[in-house]
Scaffold this motif. Structure first.
Motif, short mmCIF file in Angstrom:
data_model
loop_
_atom_site.label_atom_id
_atom_site.label_comp_id
_atom_site.label_asym_id
_atom_site.label_seq_id
_atom_site.Cartn_x
_atom_site.Cartn_y
_atom_site.Cartn_z
N VAL A 163 85.65 22.92 94.06
CA VAL A 163 85.35 23.74 95.17
C VAL A 163 84.09 23.28 95.70
O VAL A 163 83.21 23.81 94.99
N GLU A 164 83.99 22.96 96.94
CA GLU A 164 82.81 22.28 97.37
C GLU A 164 81.68 23.36 97.44
O GLU A 164 80.50 23.34 97.53
N GLU A 165 82.05 24.83 98.28
CA GLU A 165 81.36 25.75 98.46
C GLU A 165 80.89 26.48 96.99
O GLU A 165 81.73 26.62 96.04
N PRO A 166 79.80 27.19 97.01
CA PRO A 166 79.49 28.00 95.86
C PRO A 166 80.68 29.16 95.46
O PRO A 166 81.06 29.65 96.41
N LEU A 167 81.15 29.21 94.38
CA LEU A 167 82.01 30.27 94.02
C LEU A 167 81.29 31.50 93.97
O LEU A 167 80.26 31.90 93.70
N ARG A 168 82.23 32.39 94.93
CA ARG A 168 81.74 33.92 94.85
C ARG A 168 82.68 34.71 93.90
O ARG A 168 84.03 34.79 94.00
N CYS A 169 82.23 35.27 92.90
CA CYS A 169 82.71 35.96 91.83
C CYS A 169 82.24 37.74 91.66
O CYS A 169 81.33 37.96 92.02
N LEU A 170 83.45 38.29 91.46
CA LEU A 170 83.14 39.73 91.17
C LEU A 170 83.67 40.06 89.72
O LEU A 170 84.76 39.56 89.02
N ILE A 171 82.49 40.65 89.00
CA ILE A 171 82.91 40.94 87.58
C ILE A 171 82.63 42.50 87.29
O ILE A 171 81.96 43.16 87.70
N TYR A 172 83.58 43.12 86.89
CA TYR A 172 83.62 44.43 86.43
C TYR A 172 84.10 44.77 84.96
O TYR A 172 84.88 43.95 84.47
N ASP A 173 83.24 45.46 84.26
CA ASP A 173 83.60 45.83 82.86
C ASP A 173 84.74 46.78 82.72
O ASP A 173 85.70 46.47 82.00
N THR A 174 84.91 47.76 83.55
CA THR A 174 86.27 48.58 83.60
C THR A 174 86.84 48.83 84.87
O THR A 174 85.82 48.41 85.82
N GLU A 175 87.80 49.48 85.00
CA GLU A 175 88.19 49.71 86.29
C GLU A 175 88.97 51.11 86.65
O GLU A 175 89.65 51.71 85.60
N GLU A 176 88.77 51.67 87.66
CA GLU A 176 89.35 52.98 88.04
C GLU A 176 89.91 52.68 89.49
O GLU A 176 89.46 53.41 90.44
N ILE A 177 90.92 51.94 89.73
CA ILE A 177 91.50 51.64 91.00
C ILE A 177 93.06 51.39 90.83
O ILE A 177 93.24 50.88 89.85
N LYS A 178 93.90 51.88 91.98
CA LYS A 178 95.20 51.57 91.86
C LYS A 178 95.55 50.09 92.08
O LYS A 178 94.84 49.47 93.07
N ASP A 179 96.59 49.75 91.50
CA ASP A 179 96.88 48.36 91.85
C ASP A 179 97.04 48.12 93.35
O ASP A 179 96.77 47.27 93.86
N GLY A 180 97.71 49.05 93.90
CA GLY A 180 98.28 48.77 95.40
C GLY A 180 96.81 48.79 96.43
O GLY A 180 96.57 47.93 97.08
N THR A 181 95.71 49.61 96.02
CA THR A 181 94.32 49.57 96.79
C THR A 181 94.08 48.38 96.40
O THR A 181 93.28 47.56 97.29
N LEU A 182 93.70 47.85 94.84
CA LEU A 182 93.24 46.65 94.86
C LEU A 182 93.70 45.42 95.66
O LEU A 182 93.21 44.59 96.17
N HIS A 183 95.26 45.35 95.71
CA HIS A 183 95.64 44.47 96.28
C HIS A 183 95.46 44.30 97.93
O HIS A 183 95.00 43.32 98.31
N GLU A 184 95.54 45.53 98.41
CA GLU A 184 95.30 45.65 99.85
C GLU A 184 93.72 45.23 100.13
O GLU A 184 93.47 44.37 101.20
#
Length: 301
Positions: free
Chosen positions: A157-178
């Protein structure tokens, strides 16, 4: 299908990754405000110390200096939690400035391999905030010739990777997907450590092709024919749907290490000098002879 003789080793390594993260998280649990950044930096350092310099709470400055239009650095809110830079950067420069009550570190964006935004908990609001920050970072451009004598990889991947890291989650799968589809161009990887889950953007990360049966890179050539036919059909159907833009995997930490390894280029030299050139004052005084004073008689470029 029978179990692979290497399954036990894979499970042992995956367990080691999980325990290592928990160990670093516990080590920095009493560090106010920066616990997860420092813990994840140490985790990354244990696997990539020979490839990258890893800094927490740093800012990036691009060759066009667009960062000063996009970010409000005075507030400190636009510092990036972890910035990984290539050790082959030339020059390897870090600017340090006094901002408010503390010191701020700046690194040339041309030398960046990946950035990570890190939070303890994944919620709808935290995800939106982080995706908006990644959107700003995506608008920065690297020099097209920043790599010298780069060893070509199948999944670079030529551009710098943009990453999101979370230890835990409190979000519905549908909301995350959207949310992830709404900002599909802004992120490459999202990791949720507690659930050992990783989501990878198939539209930006070629590494995912080894998990798509319709791809020439698909790795499971030894699958039974009937199972392969079913997976190829599934893959074709997904290719026609928006869902094909991302994949979710278990063993998240394992795939994070794999994805960073596969996706970051392997150059001999990474040039960062264009940032320095654009930072110099303009117009610029120069003498076209040996002279140690610069005054009104000097030429202006």
């Amino acid at each position: 299908m029978t179990d692979s003789p290497g399954d036990w080793l894979f499970e042992a390594f995956s367990g080691q990754l999980d325990q290592k993260w928990k160990g670093y998280r516990h080590l920095y649990s009493n560090t106010k405000g920066t616990a997860y950044e420092k813990a994840f930096r140490e985790f990354l350092q244990s696997y990539f110390k020979n490839q990258f310099q890893l800094r927490t709470k740093a800012a990036v400055v691009d060759k066009d200096l667009k960062c000063f239009e996009l970010f409000n650095f005075q507030s400190g809110e636009d510092e990036i939690d972890i910035v990984g830079t290539f050790k082959q950067s030339k020059p390897e420069v870090v600017f340090e400035t006094d901002v408010g009550t503390g010191t701020m570190s700046w690194v040339p964006y041309d030398g960046v391999a990946f950035v990570c935004e890190i939070k303890s908990n994944l919620t709808s609001s935290s995800l939106t905030e982080d995706l908006k920050k990644l959107s700003k970072i995506r608008r920065l451009e690297t020099a097209p010739n920043r790599f010298k004598n780069k060893q070509e990889g199948d999944f670079d991947v030529e551009e710098p990777l943009r990453c999101l890291i979370y230890d835990t989650e409190e979000i519905k799968d549908g909301t995350l997907h959207e949310k992830l589809h709404e900002f599909i161009e802004e992120w490459h990887i999202l990791l949720i450590v507690e659930s050992n889950t990783i989501l990878i953007n198939t539209s930006l990360v070629p590494y995912t092709s080894i998990f798509q049966p319709s791809s020439e890179d698909f790795i499971h050539e030894d699958l039974p024919e009937e199972f392969r036919e079913w997976m190829e059909l599934e893959s074709r159907e997904m290719a026609e749907a928006d869902d094909s833009k991302l994949l979710s995997f278990y063993h998240g930490l394992f795939h994070f290490v794999m994805c960073v390894s596969y996706s970051t280029p392997d150059p001999q030299t990474v040039y960062t000098v264009w940032v320095l050139d654009n930072l110099r004052p303009k117009p610029y005084k120069v003498n076209f002879k040996a002279k140690t004073e610069f005054d009104d008689s000097s030429s202006i470029l």
